[in-house]
Enzyme design. Structure first.
Site, PDB file in Angstrom:
ATOM      1  N   ASN A   1      91.038  30.151 -61.505  1.00  0.00           N
ATOM      2  CA  ASN A   1      91.982  31.077 -60.884  1.00  0.00           C
ATOM      3  C   ASN A   1      93.381  30.463 -60.815  1.00  0.00           C
ATOM      4  O   ASN A   1      93.545  29.240 -60.867  1.00  0.00           O
ATOM      5  CB  ASN A   1      91.516  31.415 -59.467  1.00  0.00           C
ATOM      6  CG  ASN A   1      90.293  32.308 -59.453  1.00  0.00           C
ATOM      7  OD1 ASN A   1      90.368  33.478 -59.827  1.00  0.00           O
ATOM      8  ND2 ASN A   1      89.155  31.756 -59.037  1.00  0.00           N
TER       9      ASN A   1
ATOM     10  N   CYS B   1      84.338  35.481 -64.987  1.00  0.00           N
ATOM     11  CA  CYS B   1      85.417  36.474 -64.885  1.00  0.00           C
ATOM     12  C   CYS B   1      85.152  37.509 -65.970  1.00  0.00           C
ATOM     13  O   CYS B   1      85.163  37.169 -67.171  1.00  0.00           O
ATOM     14  CB  CYS B   1      86.770  35.790 -65.087  1.00  0.00           C
ATOM     15  SG  CYS B   1      88.136  36.972 -65.148  1.00  0.00           S
TER      16      CYS B   1
ATOM     17  N   GLU C   1      91.297  39.589 -54.951  1.00  0.00           N
ATOM     18  CA  GLU C   1      90.481  38.547 -55.593  1.00  0.00           C
ATOM     19  C   GLU C   1      90.547  37.207 -54.887  1.00  0.00           C
ATOM     20  O   GLU C   1      91.635  36.652 -54.680  1.00  0.00           O
ATOM     21  CB  GLU C   1      90.916  38.343 -57.048  1.00  0.00           C
ATOM     22  CG  GLU C   1      90.275  39.318 -57.999  1.00  0.00           C
ATOM     23  CD  GLU C   1      90.406  38.883 -59.446  1.00  0.00           C
ATOM     24  OE1 GLU C   1      90.164  37.696 -59.761  1.00  0.00           O
ATOM     25  OE2 GLU C   1      90.740  39.740 -60.259  1.00  0.00           O
ATOM     26  N   ARG C   2      89.369  36.711 -54.581  1.00  0.00           N
ATOM     27  CA  ARG C   2      89.197  35.319 -54.154  1.00  0.00           C
ATOM     28  C   ARG C   2      89.768  34.419 -55.247  1.00  0.00           C
ATOM     29  O   ARG C   2      89.591  34.693 -56.439  1.00  0.00           O
ATOM     30  CB  ARG C   2      87.683  35.071 -53.994  1.00  0.00           C
ATOM     31  CG  ARG C   2      87.274  33.683 -53.629  1.00  0.00           C
ATOM     32  CD  ARG C   2      85.770  33.491 -53.731  1.00  0.00           C
ATOM     33  NE  ARG C   2      85.300  33.302 -55.100  1.00  0.00           N
ATOM     34  CZ  ARG C   2      84.177  32.669 -55.446  1.00  0.00           C
ATOM     35  NH1 ARG C   2      83.381  32.191 -54.509  1.00  0.00           N
ATOM     36  NH2 ARG C   2      83.805  32.553 -56.712  1.00  0.00           N
TER      37      ARG C   2
ATOM     38  N   CYS D   1      89.512  44.100 -62.143  1.00  0.00           N
ATOM     39  CA  CYS D   1      88.523  43.021 -61.989  1.00  0.00           C
ATOM     40  C   CYS D   1      87.220  43.495 -62.655  1.00  0.00           C
ATOM     41  O   CYS D   1      86.642  44.501 -62.237  1.00  0.00           O
ATOM     42  CB  CYS D   1      88.304  42.714 -60.509  1.00  0.00           C
ATOM     43  SG  CYS D   1      87.099  41.401 -60.246  1.00  0.00           S
TER      44      CYS D   1
END
Ligand SMILES: N[C@@H](CCC[C@H](N)C(=O)O)C(=O)O
Length: 294
Positions: free
Chosen positions: A71, A80, A211-212, A221
């Site tokens: 990320n 992802c 999103e984390r 996502c």
């Protein structure tokens, strides 16, 4: 460190820097690289960094390559969905699936498990890992709002909250509510990605995601879209395939087989685009302390 060969890519607006790391030498630098490269002002910009690396797992079925996803904050992500779709297209473009070209299948290793991909001219379809940790109802109250969340891990952990209408979804403070869910003790220590969705009159779903790891709302996502489709099946009996409209445009299509015991054969199909390709100069990397054996 020698110059890095990169591509800027996106899937429905979920955007990435994809770096060819077929010798795996960047692995130990991946967090710092993601922070530097994904910076939208001083770097190339992106929600995350994808390294295309050799698959060094021993035994088991062989993958054509490993997709390492980081990320933009430097935090690893196990999987992802949109990133894997971009990685599959980039792998074909780099010649990692020789003789197979577009329209054929390849396989990538991820921290969540093996993911197969079919790369067509405009779309990439993934056969996702088997979902786990399904919880049909996680009741939470966030800022006075009562939420009944559906939780599932579709490669990374997700929760889904349904809103009464697409208009209510557009009005929602996704960053405020999403951030509070993401950090809620109910999902500690791993945290969770928070998805919000609403059914449209034609049976498709509009969705937005906090999103984390990105720690912001993103424009799409992939694993979150799969979570929304599976939640819609459990809550409202939605039949596969389920069409999802992310904020960044385009359409994500989710296929699945459902049983009381869980879901299998989950697929994620949608467009990818390569925005630019190029080389990151060695002196730009050195100025950020990113030096490694050439
Ligand atoms: N955007 C992704 C999900 C990326 C990983 C996530 N932020 C996490 O670390 O949990 C997707 O398309 O699936």
């Amino acid at each position: 460190m020698r110059p890095l060969r990169f591509a800027r890519m996106h899937g429905c607006g979920n955007d990435f820097v994809v770096v060819d790391d077929r010798d795996g030498r960047l692995h130990t630098h991946r967090g710092d690289l993601a922070l530097a490269l994904c910076d939208r002002h001083k770097g190339l910009g992106g929600d995350g960094l994808i390294l295309i690396q050799p698959d060094e797992s021993q035994g088991g079925p062989a993958a054509d390559f490993r997709m390492t996803y980081v990320n933009r904050t430097g935090a690893d992500g196990e999987m992802c969905g949109n990133g894997a779709r971009c990685a599959a297209r980039r792998a074909v473009d780099l010649g990692l699936a020789p003789g197979r070209g577009h329209g054929t299948e390849l396989c990538m290793a991820t921290l969540a498990g093996l993911v197969r991909a079919i790369v067509d001219d405009s779309e990439v379809t993934l056969a996702m890992t088997i979902p786990s940790d399904e919880r049909s109802s996680v009741p939470l109250t966030i800022a006075g709002r009562k939420l009944d969340l559906f939780a599932i891990d579709t490669g990374v952990p997700h929760v889904v909250a349904f809103l009464e209408s697409p208009e209510a979804l557009e009005r929602l403070d996704v960053e405020g509510v999403g951030r509070a869910i993401r950090h809620h003790e109910a999902f500690a220590p791993k945290g969770v990605n928070a998805n919000f969705a609403a059914r449209r009159p034609d049976g498709s779903y509009r969705m937005r995601t906090y999103e984390r790891g990105v720690e912001l709302e993103t424009l799409a996502c992939g694993t979150g879209s799969a979570a929304v489709a599976l939640a819609a099946h459990r809550r409202f009996g939605a039949a596969a395939p389920v069409s999802i409209l992310p904020t960044g445009g385009g359409l994500l299509t989710i296929g699945f087989q459902a049983s009381d015991g869980g879901f299998r054969e989950v697929t994620l199909k949608g467009p990818t685009e390569t925005i630019a390709e190029g080389e990151i100069p060695a002196d730009w990397l050195a100025a950020r302390g990113l030096t490694a054996p050439a």
